[in-house]
Design a protein around this motif. Structure first.
Motif, PDB file in Angstrom:
ATOM      1  N   ALA A  91      -0.616   1.660  -3.364  1.00 30.38           N
ATOM      2  CA  ALA A  91      -1.703   1.259  -2.477  1.00 30.38           C
ATOM      3  C   ALA A  91      -3.066   1.444  -3.153  1.00 30.38           C
ATOM      4  O   ALA A  91      -3.579   0.514  -3.782  1.00 30.38           O
ATOM      5  CB  ALA A  91      -1.624   2.054  -1.168  1.00 30.38           C
ATOM      6  N   ARG A  95      -0.605  -7.882   1.700  1.00 31.46           N
ATOM      7  CA  ARG A  95      -1.243  -8.723   2.729  1.00 31.46           C
ATOM      8  C   ARG A  95      -2.744  -8.835   2.479  1.00 31.46           C
ATOM      9  O   ARG A  95      -3.328  -9.918   2.590  1.00 31.46           O
ATOM     10  CB  ARG A  95      -0.982  -8.166   4.128  1.00 31.46           C
ATOM     11  CG  ARG A  95       0.419  -8.416   4.650  1.00 31.46           C
ATOM     12  CD  ARG A  95       0.548  -8.124   6.131  1.00 31.46           C
ATOM     13  NE  ARG A  95       0.156  -6.767   6.508  1.00 31.46           N
ATOM     14  CZ  ARG A  95       0.980  -5.721   6.517  1.00 31.46           C
ATOM     15  NH1 ARG A  95       2.249  -5.860   6.154  1.00 31.46           N
ATOM     16  NH2 ARG A  95       0.548  -4.540   6.898  1.00 31.46           N
ATOM     17  N   GLY A 116       1.056  -3.650   2.976  1.00 30.65           N
ATOM     18  CA  GLY A 116      -0.334  -3.752   3.431  1.00 30.65           C
ATOM     19  C   GLY A 116      -1.265  -4.164   2.303  1.00 30.65           C
ATOM     20  O   GLY A 116      -2.201  -4.949   2.513  1.00 30.65           O
ATOM     21  N   HIS A 140       2.820  -1.628  -1.758  1.00 31.12           N
ATOM     22  CA  HIS A 140       2.878  -1.524  -0.296  1.00 31.12           C
ATOM     23  C   HIS A 140       2.609  -2.900   0.344  1.00 31.12           C
ATOM     24  O   HIS A 140       1.703  -3.618  -0.097  1.00 31.12           O
ATOM     25  CB  HIS A 140       1.837  -0.507   0.183  1.00 31.12           C
ATOM     26  CG  HIS A 140       1.971  -0.143   1.610  1.00 31.12           C
ATOM     27  ND1 HIS A 140       1.520  -0.950   2.633  1.00 31.12           N
ATOM     28  CD2 HIS A 140       2.516   0.952   2.199  1.00 31.12           C
ATOM     29  CE1 HIS A 140       1.769  -0.370   3.790  1.00 31.12           C
ATOM     30  NE2 HIS A 140       2.375   0.784   3.557  1.00 31.12           N
ATOM     31  N   ASP A 142       0.709  -3.992  12.250  1.00 28.35           N
ATOM     32  CA  ASP A 142       0.125  -4.549  11.021  1.00 28.35           C
ATOM     33  C   ASP A 142      -1.397  -4.574  11.073  1.00 28.35           C
ATOM     34  O   ASP A 142      -2.054  -4.336  10.062  1.00 28.35           O
ATOM     35  CB  ASP A 142       0.658  -5.959  10.752  1.00 28.35           C
ATOM     36  CG  ASP A 142       2.056  -5.958  10.172  1.00 28.35           C
ATOM     37  OD1 ASP A 142       2.592  -4.872   9.864  1.00 28.35           O
ATOM     38  OD2 ASP A 142       2.620  -7.068  10.020  1.00 28.35           O
ATOM     39  N   VAL A 190      -2.708  -1.082  10.172  1.00 30.17           N
ATOM     40  CA  VAL A 190      -2.481  -0.821   8.746  1.00 30.17           C
ATOM     41  C   VAL A 190      -3.425  -1.681   7.911  1.00 30.17           C
ATOM     42  O   VAL A 190      -4.061  -1.189   6.969  1.00 30.17           O
ATOM     43  CB  VAL A 190      -0.999  -1.092   8.375  1.00 30.17           C
ATOM     44  CG1 VAL A 190      -0.789  -1.007   6.871  1.00 30.17           C
ATOM     45  CG2 VAL A 190      -0.089  -0.108   9.102  1.00 30.17           C
ATOM     46  N   ASP A 191      -3.564  -2.950   8.280  1.00 25.89           N
ATOM     47  CA  ASP A 191      -4.441  -3.850   7.538  1.00 25.89           C
ATOM     48  C   ASP A 191      -5.890  -3.377   7.587  1.00 25.89           C
ATOM     49  O   ASP A 191      -6.620  -3.502   6.601  1.00 25.89           O
ATOM     50  CB  ASP A 191      -4.317  -5.276   8.068  1.00 25.89           C
ATOM     51  CG  ASP A 191      -2.958  -5.901   7.748  1.00 25.89           C
ATOM     52  OD1 ASP A 191      -2.179  -5.298   6.979  1.00 25.89           O
ATOM     53  OD2 ASP A 191      -2.682  -6.987   8.285  1.00 25.89           O
ATOM     54  N   PHE A 241      -6.287  -0.642   5.043  1.00 28.38           N
ATOM     55  CA  PHE A 241      -6.341  -1.191   3.688  1.00 28.38           C
ATOM     56  C   PHE A 241      -7.684  -1.864   3.418  1.00 28.38           C
ATOM     57  O   PHE A 241      -8.238  -1.734   2.327  1.00 28.38           O
ATOM     58  CB  PHE A 241      -5.171  -2.149   3.432  1.00 28.38           C
ATOM     59  CG  PHE A 241      -3.936  -1.442   2.959  1.00 28.38           C
ATOM     60  CD1 PHE A 241      -3.702  -1.252   1.607  1.00 28.38           C
ATOM     61  CD2 PHE A 241      -3.013  -0.935   3.858  1.00 28.38           C
ATOM     62  CE1 PHE A 241      -2.580  -0.585   1.151  1.00 28.38           C
ATOM     63  CE2 PHE A 241      -1.884  -0.266   3.423  1.00 28.38           C
ATOM     64  CZ  PHE A 241      -1.671  -0.091   2.063  1.00 28.38           C
TER      65      PHE A 241
END
Length: 163
Positions: free
Chosen positions: A12, A48, A45, A43, A115, A118-119, A122
């Motif tokens: 990450a 993405r 995330g 990862h 998501d 988590v997004d 990130f």
């Protein structure tokens, strides 16, 4: 300057650091990432986030820091740890005498939820790492004395979001 961004899992924060430094510093820096205990995969995330930004993640993978200790490894000029556990571990000996910096940030991979949550973690990590990379790249590091550069790297590590 060859920069190695380290974290424990290399899935990450260190991956994002590698991408950011590589994109912002072409011609001045070459960025790599690795981990002390690599997870073996980037990862989801992080993938993405990179996809949403139109960044090809094809060449990225989670790897051991030992990749950068052998005779065929690139000489590392700067080692940046982005997580507390990697900063506290006994790093392997890298050829040469690289500078070391700690730019610790909370782990977005540790965020639980859907998501979107988590997004968001990130995206925040991306922003904090970008801020640090931009501050570093604004320096005339090629001509700075080692002690001065080390002090500036510490200041950068204490910027907003430091963990």
């Amino acid at each position: 300057m060859n920069i190695l961004v380290l974290c424990t899992g290399n899935s990450a924060r260190s991956i994002l650091g590698e991408v950011i430094l590589g994109r912002l510093g072409p011609g001045r820096v070459t960025a790599f990432s690795a981990g002390s205990q690599p997870k073996g995969a980037v990862h989801p995330g992080a993938l993405r986030l990179l996809a949403a930004r139109g960044i090809d993640a094809g060449g990225l993978h989670s790897k051991s820091w030992n990749t950068f200790t052998g005779p065929d490894a690139p000489q590392i000029d700067l080692v940046i740890t982005v997580c507390g556990s990697a900063a506290g571990e006994a790093c392997p000996i890298f050829p040469g005498t690289p500078l070391r910096a700690h730019w610790g940030l909370p782990d977005p991979a540790a965020v639980t939820g859907d998501d979107a949550e988590v997004d968001a973690a990130f995206a925040q990590t991306w922003d904090w790492l970008t801020m640090r990379a931009e501050a570093f790249l604004a320096l005339p590091f090629e001509t700075m004395e080692r002690a001065e550069l080390q002090a500036r790297l510490a200041e950068i590590g204490a910027m907003e979001g430091a963990a």
